[in-house]
Design a protein around this motif. Structure first.
Motif: not given
Length: 61
Positions: A1-11
């Motif tokens: 699986m890929g790396e889990i990212i926080n969408l709020n941080h990415a945005r």
């Protein structure tokens, strides 16, 4: 699986980068002295005059 990212941080990171780019554009556009703005304006007017003087007019005889 890929790396889990926080969408709020990415945005927020994306928005911050976009704001930084917009700020750099505004610094270039508005960060000039009055003398520099007047010089650029007069150079633009001079170029327009030279272009108009070199224009050929068609005769409708």
């Amino acid at each position: 699986m890929g790396e889990i990212i926080n969408l709020n941080h990415a945005r927020k990171a994306r928005d911050k980068a976009a704001a930084k780019d917009a700020a750099s554009v505004n610094r270039v556009a508005h960060g000039r002295t009055k003398t520099e703005r007047k010089a650029a304006e007069s150079e633009k007017a001079r170029a327009a005059r030279l272009l108009d003087q070199a224009r050929r007019e068609d005769r409708d005889d």
